[in-house]
Scaffold this motif. Structure first.
Motif, PDB file in Angstrom:
ATOM      1  N   GLN A 274       0.845  -1.193   0.000  1.00  0.00           N
ATOM      2  CA  GLN A 274       0.000   0.000   0.000  1.00  0.00           C
ATOM      3  C   GLN A 274       0.882   1.245   0.000  1.00  0.00           C
ATOM      4  O   GLN A 274       1.902   1.293   0.691  1.00  0.00           O
ATOM      5  CB  GLN A 274      -0.902   0.029   1.239  1.00  0.00           C
ATOM      6  CG  GLN A 274      -1.848   1.225   1.308  1.00  0.00           C
ATOM      7  CD  GLN A 274      -2.725   1.196   2.547  1.00  0.00           C
ATOM      8  OE1 GLN A 274      -2.365   1.714   3.592  1.00  0.00           O
ATOM      9  NE2 GLN A 274      -3.874   0.543   2.437  1.00  0.00           N
ATOM     10  N   ASP A 276       0.721   5.297   0.882  1.00  0.00           N
ATOM     11  CA  ASP A 276      -0.051   6.298   1.617  1.00  0.00           C
ATOM     12  C   ASP A 276       0.586   7.671   1.434  1.00  0.00           C
ATOM     13  O   ASP A 276       1.819   7.796   1.372  1.00  0.00           O
ATOM     14  CB  ASP A 276      -0.101   5.961   3.111  1.00  0.00           C
ATOM     15  CG  ASP A 276      -0.839   4.668   3.387  1.00  0.00           C
ATOM     16  OD1 ASP A 276      -2.069   4.714   3.480  1.00  0.00           O
ATOM     17  OD2 ASP A 276      -0.178   3.621   3.492  1.00  0.00           O
ATOM     18  N   ALA A 296      -4.556  10.004   1.616  1.00  0.00           N
ATOM     19  CA  ALA A 296      -4.958   9.152   0.493  1.00  0.00           C
ATOM     20  C   ALA A 296      -4.187   7.836   0.564  1.00  0.00           C
ATOM     21  O   ALA A 296      -3.048   7.798   1.040  1.00  0.00           O
ATOM     22  CB  ALA A 296      -4.698   9.849  -0.836  1.00  0.00           C
ATOM     23  N   ASP A 298      -3.588   3.855  -1.620  1.00  0.00           N
ATOM     24  CA  ASP A 298      -3.800   2.977  -2.772  1.00  0.00           C
ATOM     25  C   ASP A 298      -3.225   1.611  -2.417  1.00  0.00           C
ATOM     26  O   ASP A 298      -2.014   1.457  -2.265  1.00  0.00           O
ATOM     27  CB  ASP A 298      -3.109   3.537  -4.018  1.00  0.00           C
ATOM     28  CG  ASP A 298      -3.355   2.673  -5.258  1.00  0.00           C
ATOM     29  OD1 ASP A 298      -4.248   1.796  -5.198  1.00  0.00           O
ATOM     30  OD2 ASP A 298      -2.658   2.875  -6.282  1.00  0.00           O
ATOM     31  N   SER A 299      -4.105   0.628  -2.246  1.00  0.00           N
ATOM     32  CA  SER A 299      -3.685  -0.738  -1.935  1.00  0.00           C
ATOM     33  C   SER A 299      -3.560  -1.524  -3.233  1.00  0.00           C
ATOM     34  O   SER A 299      -4.452  -1.467  -4.097  1.00  0.00           O
ATOM     35  CB  SER A 299      -4.706  -1.421  -1.015  1.00  0.00           C
ATOM     36  OG  SER A 299      -4.803  -0.742   0.218  1.00  0.00           O
ATOM     37  N   ARG A 300      -2.484  -2.265  -3.364  1.00  0.00           N
ATOM     38  CA  ARG A 300      -2.236  -3.079  -4.552  1.00  0.00           C
ATOM     39  C   ARG A 300      -2.061  -4.536  -4.116  1.00  0.00           C
ATOM     40  O   ARG A 300      -1.050  -4.905  -3.522  1.00  0.00           O
ATOM     41  CB  ARG A 300      -0.981  -2.601  -5.283  1.00  0.00           C
ATOM     42  CG  ARG A 300      -0.935  -1.118  -5.589  1.00  0.00           C
ATOM     43  CD  ARG A 300      -2.019  -0.684  -6.558  1.00  0.00           C
ATOM     44  NE  ARG A 300      -1.902  -1.356  -7.830  1.00  0.00           N
ATOM     45  CZ  ARG A 300      -2.714  -1.131  -8.867  1.00  0.00           C
ATOM     46  NH1 ARG A 300      -3.717  -0.263  -8.742  1.00  0.00           N
ATOM     47  NH2 ARG A 300      -2.552  -1.776 -10.004  1.00  0.00           N
ATOM     48  N   GLY A 332      -6.070  -2.691  -7.576  1.00  0.00           N
ATOM     49  CA  GLY A 332      -5.925  -1.673  -6.551  1.00  0.00           C
ATOM     50  C   GLY A 332      -7.238  -1.281  -5.919  1.00  0.00           C
ATOM     51  O   GLY A 332      -8.319  -1.545  -6.451  1.00  0.00           O
ATOM     52  N   ARG A 333      -7.139  -0.660  -4.754  1.00  0.00           N
ATOM     53  CA  ARG A 333      -8.293  -0.059  -4.088  1.00  0.00           C
ATOM     54  C   ARG A 333      -7.879   1.307  -3.559  1.00  0.00           C
ATOM     55  O   ARG A 333      -6.987   1.416  -2.713  1.00  0.00           O
ATOM     56  CB  ARG A 333      -8.817  -0.932  -2.948  1.00  0.00           C
ATOM     57  CG  ARG A 333     -10.143  -0.390  -2.380  1.00  0.00           C
ATOM     58  CD  ARG A 333     -10.650  -1.169  -1.192  1.00  0.00           C
ATOM     59  NE  ARG A 333     -12.006  -0.748  -0.846  1.00  0.00           N
ATOM     60  CZ  ARG A 333     -12.475  -0.663   0.396  1.00  0.00           C
ATOM     61  NH1 ARG A 333     -11.689  -0.970   1.427  1.00  0.00           N
ATOM     62  NH2 ARG A 333     -13.710  -0.273   0.623  1.00  0.00           N
ATOM     63  N   LEU A 334      -8.531   2.336  -4.047  1.00  0.00           N
ATOM     64  CA  LEU A 334      -8.227   3.709  -3.675  1.00  0.00           C
ATOM     65  C   LEU A 334      -9.160   4.194  -2.581  1.00  0.00           C
ATOM     66  O   LEU A 334     -10.300   3.731  -2.461  1.00  0.00           O
ATOM     67  CB  LEU A 334      -8.357   4.630  -4.895  1.00  0.00           C
ATOM     68  CG  LEU A 334      -7.347   4.444  -6.026  1.00  0.00           C
ATOM     69  CD1 LEU A 334      -7.805   5.209  -7.264  1.00  0.00           C
ATOM     70  CD2 LEU A 334      -5.972   4.907  -5.603  1.00  0.00           C
ATOM     71  N   GLY A 336      -9.580   7.659   0.686  1.00  0.00           N
ATOM     72  CA  GLY A 336      -9.017   8.847   1.309  1.00  0.00           C
ATOM     73  C   GLY A 336      -9.778   9.246   2.555  1.00  0.00           C
ATOM     74  O   GLY A 336     -10.903   8.793   2.813  1.00  0.00           O
ATOM     75  N   ALA A 357     -13.814   5.038   0.366  1.00  0.00           N
ATOM     76  CA  ALA A 357     -12.978   4.073  -0.344  1.00  0.00           C
ATOM     77  C   ALA A 357     -13.803   3.412  -1.440  1.00  0.00           C
ATOM     78  O   ALA A 357     -15.043   3.411  -1.389  1.00  0.00           O
ATOM     79  CB  ALA A 357     -12.421   3.022   0.611  1.00  0.00           C
TER      80      ALA A 357
END
Length: 475
Positions: A274, A276, A296, A298-300, A332-334, A336, A357
């Protein structure tokens, strides 16, 4: 390391046997044994200078070379006999109670100029209500997604922090757990590397961020939709860099995800990770310094899209939860968080968090929340001549996407919720209030109450009243 682990394991076994023989809960034995140790350590001489010298001038700043701190927290939590016409695998059960206890030591040492290392051994025991299931905004920040009936040993944190000063202006640094006393540049770089929690650095808040002293609900102490990288205990391995310049701070970090969603194991090669980022602005208002954050992430990692999961279950006839596993692909999952921390006076402060999210992707680490709003206030006992007391009040509104509603209605299980059906979904709404009473300079007792409407987003269950007693000591 093996010797230390064996020592605590043997001690835990001895206390467990003593508890069985005496009829007293093991958690209570740990409480009194470690509290006695804390009192003895807390009475040791401090390296931090007094607040004021004898002639009334400010004392010299003492640079700590080594420090030991500790804490112990015991929590008893229970819910009432709320309305529950049916239940699923991840449902909250009426009229239940659970205990948790954790005892922590914080060892810190200065390595060289601006650098310090911290190692944190901890003993945990107990469970959250229904093994930490049933409510997306879970009511105990002292409960993890794993638990045990006996004390067990682990290392939540082991990290190095390097501060690089920019400019000549400095500020004092208070000696607390995970921070050596001394001084630092007002303008500076801070680099942290090792094992710690993402929320040690990101989305912090002085009024709602510490379940050992303030609010207990997960969606109050952190942004509800902040699906931050972590193992099942809330910690990860990674690196973060911060730049402080005037009234601005910019932060960025990269952290390891679990090997699979909501796992006790981190990804061994950090192939799932992730990123951040956070911007903080400090500003004067009401004669106080407020803070505004924008975070913010973003998980990958290998996650499933919910619409693909539903389609796979319907076309193949497989169980919806099996379909979720089969539908996982690297994606991914975005998300904030926008948060505010505003002191009104020395005694009164308010806070707010709004988080969002991506709602068509399964959550990876934190909870089944796609959007969340939390508002609250914290009031110190200065107003009634109890300066060590605090009262808090927070209101939380958690929601999920239409895709997640459909997934849960088909019997899907999330990280924390899943009643087996969801015929009438609704927002999960929570009110929490607590009174934290400082009984000694190093100890406090808290009473906490939470009211949860639509637990697990299910309008056919609840509302739930949840009561808690918390005992905390630190040195």
């Amino acid at each position: 390391m093996a010797i230390v682990r064996q020592y605590f394991s043997d001690a835990g076994n001895q206390l467990t046997q003593l508890a069985a023989q005496s009829g007293v809960g093991t958690a209570c034995l740990w409480l009194w044994a470690l509290l006695a140790i804390g009192v003895l350590c807390g009475s040791a001489p401090r390296t931090w200078a007094a607040d004021e010298s004898q002639d009334g001038t400010a004392p010299p700043i003492v640079e700590e070379r080594f420090s030991i701190h500790g804490q112990i927290t015991y929590l008893l939590q229970a819910d009432d006999g709320f309305h529950a016409p049916y239940a699923g695998h991840n449902s909250l059960t009426p009229a239940r109670n659970q205990e948790t206890i954790d005892a922590t030591l914080f060892f810190g040492a200065r390595l060289w100029r601006g650098a310090e290392i911290w190692i944190q051994p901890e003993i945990d025991q107990g469970f959250g209500l229904d093994n930490t299931l049933g409510v997306a905004g879970f009511p105990s920040g002292e409960a993890y997604k794993v638990g045990a009936y006996h004390p067990y040993f682990r290392w939540p944190r082991a990290f190095v922090r390097q501060v690089i000063d920019e400019g000549s202006e400095t500020e004092p640094v208070q000696a607390v757990a995970n921070q050596l006393g001394g001084s630092r540049g007002v303008d500076r770089w801070v680099i942290t590397l090792g094992k710690f929690s993402v929320t040690d650095i990101f989305d912090t808040n002085q009024y709602a961020h510490d379940p050992r002293n303030d609010f207990l609900n997960w969606a109050a102490v952190d942004g509800g939709a902040f699906d931050y990288a972590a193992d099942a205990w809330g910690y990860t391995v990674g690196a973060a860099a911060e730049r402080y310049a005037g009234s601005w701070t910019v932060r960025a970090g990269v952290f390891d995800l679990s090997n699979v969603p909501n796992s006790i194991h981190l990804d061994p090669g950090m192939h799932e990770f992730q990123i951040d980022a956070e911007v903080e602005k400090r500003y004067p208002l009401f004669g106080q310094t407020g803070r505004l954050f924008l975070t913010a992430f973003d998980s990958r990692g290998r996650m499933a899209l919910l619409d693909e999961t539903i389609a796979l279950a319907q076309t193949t006839g497989v169980n919806i939860n099996t379909a979720l596993i089969d539908a996982r692909q690297y994606r991914g999952r975005l998300g904030g968080v926008l948060s505010l921390e505003q002191p009104i006076t020395e005694a009164v402060g308010v806070f707010a968090r709004v988080s969002k999210a991506a709602g068509n992707v399964e959550p990876y680490e934190f909870s089944d929340i796609d959007r969340s709003v939390a508002l609250g206030t914290s009031v110190k006992g200065l107003l009634w001549h109890r300066p060590d007391d605090t009262v808090g009040l927070a209101a939380i509104d958690n929601g999920i996407s239409a895709e997640r509603e459909q997934y849960l209605s088909l019997g899907g299980l999330g990280i924390l919720v899943g009643d087996g059906q969801l015929p009438r979904p609704g927002a999960e709404q929570i009110l929490e209030t607590y009174y934290n009473c400082g009984v000694l300079p190093w100890a406090s007792v808290s009473l906490d109450y939470q009211w949860v409407k639509n637990p697990g987003y299910n309008t056919e269950r609840g509302p739930v009243s949840i009561f808690a007693v918390r005992v905390h000591a630190q040195f």
